[in-house]
Enzyme design. Structure first.
Site, mmCIF file in Angstrom:
data_model
loop_
_atom_site.group_PDB
_atom_site.id
_atom_site.type_symbol
_atom_site.label_atom_id
_atom_site.label_comp_id
_atom_site.label_asym_id
_atom_site.label_seq_id
_atom_site.Cartn_x
_atom_site.Cartn_y
_atom_site.Cartn_z
ATOM 1 N N SER A 13 0.922 -1.139 0.134
ATOM 2 C CA SER A 13 -0.044 0.177 -0.065
ATOM 3 C C SER A 13 0.960 1.270 -0.051
ATOM 4 O O SER A 13 2.072 1.039 0.103
ATOM 5 C CB SER A 13 -0.774 -0.047 1.282
ATOM 6 O OG SER A 13 -1.481 1.194 1.358
ATOM 7 N N TYR B 51 -2.924 -0.993 10.148
ATOM 8 C CA TYR B 51 -3.096 -1.056 8.661
ATOM 9 C C TYR B 51 -1.548 -0.879 8.088
ATOM 10 O O TYR B 51 -0.991 -1.503 7.463
ATOM 11 C CB TYR B 51 -3.816 -0.146 7.997
ATOM 12 C CG TYR B 51 -3.887 -0.383 6.455
ATOM 13 C CD1 TYR B 51 -4.626 -1.645 6.069
ATOM 14 C CD2 TYR B 51 -3.377 0.516 5.587
ATOM 15 C CE1 TYR B 51 -4.697 -1.626 4.546
ATOM 16 C CE2 TYR B 51 -3.570 0.447 4.187
ATOM 17 C CZ TYR B 51 -4.487 -0.690 3.778
ATOM 18 O OH TYR B 51 -4.388 -0.904 2.491
#
Length: 281
Positions: free
Chosen positions: A153, A166
């Site tokens: 990401s 995350y």
């Protein structure tokens, strides 16, 4: 945009006639990657927890020209993942490409997020990648030209506040992928790590939210997140698959990922102070 540090395996990877396993294929980037691979003649074993989403992916016209098998799978399920390669081999005679795309999001600071929720994110985003890789690597070694593609990401490049769980999971994917690439350098299995920026998927809307976050604050965060998710998944998937064909070690998807990558390199400690200051201007 793609930043590619190609490995030393030479010519472009040919996807025609290959077999790819794609997790999280029931929506978003996973579905779009399946489309892009099918357009290149790559057969598909598609996995997701969402059976309905998988069926919608399989019904796309681009997939009509290749062999497709559908598999309901939770990548956090250790036993299911361990058994999955043999299930795939019952439908396909080989495995050449593993795309570890399945992932979830969790909103909240470290102090707001429960230990259970933190572990839930790590189990899917990181341990799912590790377990899938462990399960399929022996089969990938049998291929004359194979690749593992791990979706990290933008938050595997930078670490914004409110994303401790995350970001930790996506940095872990990045570190695992880089080390694995070095370990497999003398094999026929390459490794690509992908850092998508703001892709217009439902991951923000579907994020698990800490109960300690006030509703008004959560709505504001969601609205801000949605504004950042601009690139259509098919465009992101085309960048990713072209990176696979080029044997790229790293793929940065979107100008935001490229800019943040350079900013973090130039100011590895102070980049967030610079971003926060700019946001107040």
């Amino acid at each position: 945009m793609t930043q590619s540090n190609q490995d030393n395996r030479g010519a472009k990877m040919q996807l025609q006639g290959k077999v790819a396993v794609v997790t999280g294929a029931g929506s978003g980037i996973g579905r779009a990657v399946a489309q892009a691979l099918a357009q290149r003649g790559c057969h598909l074993a598609l996995a997701d927890r969402n059976q309905e989403g998988l069926a919608e992916t399989a019904a796309l016209p681009e997939l009509n020209s290749v062999k497709v098998s559908l598999h309901t799978l939770d990548v956090a399920d250790r036993d299911a993942v361990a058994a999955f390669p043999q299930t795939v081999l019952a439908h396909h005679d080989r495995i050449d490409l593993l795309v570890n795309n399945a992932g979830v999001a969790l909103a909240g600071s470290f102090e707001q997020v429960s230990e259970t929720d933190f572990d839930w994110v790590m189990a899917i985003n990181f341990h799912g990648v590790v377990r899938m890789t462990r399960a399929f690597l022996p089969l990938l070694h049998r291929s004359d030209d194979a690749r593992i593609v791990n979706i990290s990401s933008l938050f595997g490049l930078i670490s914004p506040p409110g994303q401790s769980a995350y970001s930790a999971s996506k940095f872990a994917v990045r570190g695992f992928s880089n080390a694995l690439r070095h370990e497999l350098a003398d094999s026929r299995v390459g490794v690509t790590v992908v850092h998508p920026g703001g892709i217009a998927t439902s991951i923000a809307r579907n994020a698990r939210v800490s109960a300690d976050i006030p509703q008004a604050q959560m709505q504001e965060r969601l609205a801000n997140s949605q504004k950042m998710l601009r690139m259509p998944p098919p465009k992101a998937a085309d960048i990713i698959v072209r990176g696979i064909e080029k044997r790229s070690a790293r793929v940065l998807v979107g100008s935001d990922a490229v800019v943040m990558s350079w900013l973090e390199r130039l100011f590895p400690v102070r980049y967030w102070n610079l971003l926060a200051r700019r946001a107040k201007l």
